[in-house]
Design a protein around this motif. Structure first.
Motif, PDB file in Angstrom:
ATOM      1  N   PRO A  43     -37.143  14.979  23.138  1.00  0.00           N
ATOM      2  CA  PRO A  43     -37.542  15.499  21.716  1.00  0.00           C
ATOM      3  C   PRO A  43     -38.877  16.176  21.802  1.00  0.00           C
ATOM      4  O   PRO A  43     -39.724  15.728  22.577  1.00  0.00           O
ATOM      5  CB  PRO A  43     -37.618  14.277  20.890  1.00  0.00           C
ATOM      6  CG  PRO A  43     -37.877  13.096  21.809  1.00  0.00           C
ATOM      7  CD  PRO A  43     -36.994  13.477  22.983  1.00  0.00           C
ATOM      8  N   GLY A  71     -35.720  14.847  13.566  1.00  0.00           N
ATOM      9  CA  GLY A  71     -35.874  13.560  14.077  1.00  0.00           C
ATOM     10  C   GLY A  71     -37.348  13.028  14.179  1.00  0.00           C
ATOM     11  O   GLY A  71     -38.360  13.544  13.987  1.00  0.00           O
ATOM     12  N   TRP A 112     -35.974   5.172  16.490  1.00  0.00           N
ATOM     13  CA  TRP A 112     -35.662   6.789  16.847  1.00  0.00           C
ATOM     14  C   TRP A 112     -34.650   7.304  15.866  1.00  0.00           C
ATOM     15  O   TRP A 112     -33.568   6.420  15.726  1.00  0.00           O
ATOM     16  CB  TRP A 112     -35.162   6.911  18.298  1.00  0.00           C
ATOM     17  CG  TRP A 112     -34.567   8.328  18.332  1.00  0.00           C
ATOM     18  CD1 TRP A 112     -33.244   8.580  18.541  1.00  0.00           C
ATOM     19  CD2 TRP A 112     -35.319   9.615  18.158  1.00  0.00           C
ATOM     20  NE1 TRP A 112     -32.999   9.983  18.401  1.00  0.00           N
ATOM     21  CE2 TRP A 112     -34.201  10.614  18.133  1.00  0.00           C
ATOM     22  CE3 TRP A 112     -36.494  10.006  17.804  1.00  0.00           C
ATOM     23  CZ2 TRP A 112     -34.544  12.167  18.104  1.00  0.00           C
ATOM     24  CZ3 TRP A 112     -36.733  11.393  17.704  1.00  0.00           C
ATOM     25  CH2 TRP A 112     -35.763  12.522  17.990  1.00  0.00           C
ATOM     26  N   PRO A 114     -32.368  10.209  14.521  1.00  0.00           N
ATOM     27  CA  PRO A 114     -31.992  11.520  15.011  1.00  0.00           C
ATOM     28  C   PRO A 114     -31.933  12.335  13.669  1.00  0.00           C
ATOM     29  O   PRO A 114     -31.597  11.812  12.762  1.00  0.00           O
ATOM     30  CB  PRO A 114     -30.771  11.347  15.745  1.00  0.00           C
ATOM     31  CG  PRO A 114     -30.138  10.090  15.257  1.00  0.00           C
ATOM     32  CD  PRO A 114     -31.350   9.158  14.900  1.00  0.00           C
ATOM     33  N   THR A 135     -39.823  16.001  14.821  1.00  0.00           N
ATOM     34  CA  THR A 135     -39.284  17.139  15.776  1.00  0.00           C
ATOM     35  C   THR A 135     -39.627  18.458  14.838  1.00  0.00           C
ATOM     36  O   THR A 135     -39.084  19.512  15.564  1.00  0.00           O
ATOM     37  CB  THR A 135     -37.828  17.008  16.175  1.00  0.00           C
ATOM     38  OG1 THR A 135     -36.946  16.760  15.277  1.00  0.00           O
ATOM     39  CG2 THR A 135     -37.972  15.742  17.279  1.00  0.00           C
TER      40      THR A 135
END
Length: 188
Positions: A43, A71, A112, A114, A135
């Motif tokens: 990422p 993300g 995490w 996504p 992200t």
């Protein structure tokens, strides 16, 4: 660091290696090389967000649509939250399912999340400081909110553990869209 898969494909629970002694503790909250080795992902984080929430505050469920999907790598710096992710990927076998876990300053776990997931959390401690790397930059025109207590999702928020009957919400979250509305309008 240990990387655990959750029941939702791509959603990962990360447990850093904490080195503790009489002085306190040390751990790497993010190491790009280790993260890639464990997850196969690289990422590119562009922004780090931090929020302070008081007991009973519920933030979410939020996400951004294309081309500004985010993300998120979420952790709690201080206190404790119940963190939730909802799979919004229409082609996923777990579309519409949710996963929740406790993130706190004792277990140091991280989630995490996504792109393609809605995210929210409920503060369980008197104060909770949540930090998350994303992200993609925030983009108000691409931001969406899903109703936290939607009857179709049936998220089991631990309101009793937070010591509240109803969570404290922002105006945006109080007026968030229902799951059925989002599905009909394909706003994922």
């Amino acid at each position: 660091m240990i990387c655990q898969k959750t029941p939702l494909e791509g959603l990962l629970l990360l447990q850093p290696t904490v080195h503790a002694d009489a002085r306190g503790h040390f751990f790497e909250s993010f190491n790009a090389r280790v993260f890639e080795q464990l997850t196969g992902l690289k990422p590119a984080f562009v922004q780090t967000n931090e929020s302070l929430s008081h007991r009973g505050v519920l933030r979410g469920l939020h996400w951004q649509v294309k081309p500004c999907e985010q993300g998120k790598l979420v952790r709690v710096v201080h206190g404790c939250v119940f963190d939730v992710a909802v799979d919004l990927r229409p082609t996923s076998s777990t579309f519409g399912q949710w996963y929740g876990c406790e993130l706190n300053d004792t277990n140091h776990h991280q989630l995490w999340i996504p792109p393609g997931f809605a995210h929210g959390f409920l503060a369980l401690s008197s104060t909770a400081i949540t930090s998350y790397q994303v992200t993609a930059h925030h983009s108000a025109p691409h931001e969406r909110s899903l109703k936290w207590d939607d009857p179709d999702l049936r998220i089991q928020w631990p309101l009793q553990a937070a010591g509240v009957e109803q969570p404290v919400l922002s105006a945006k979250d109080a007026g968030a869209a229902a799951w059925a509305t989002m599905v009909r309008s394909r706003q994922f």
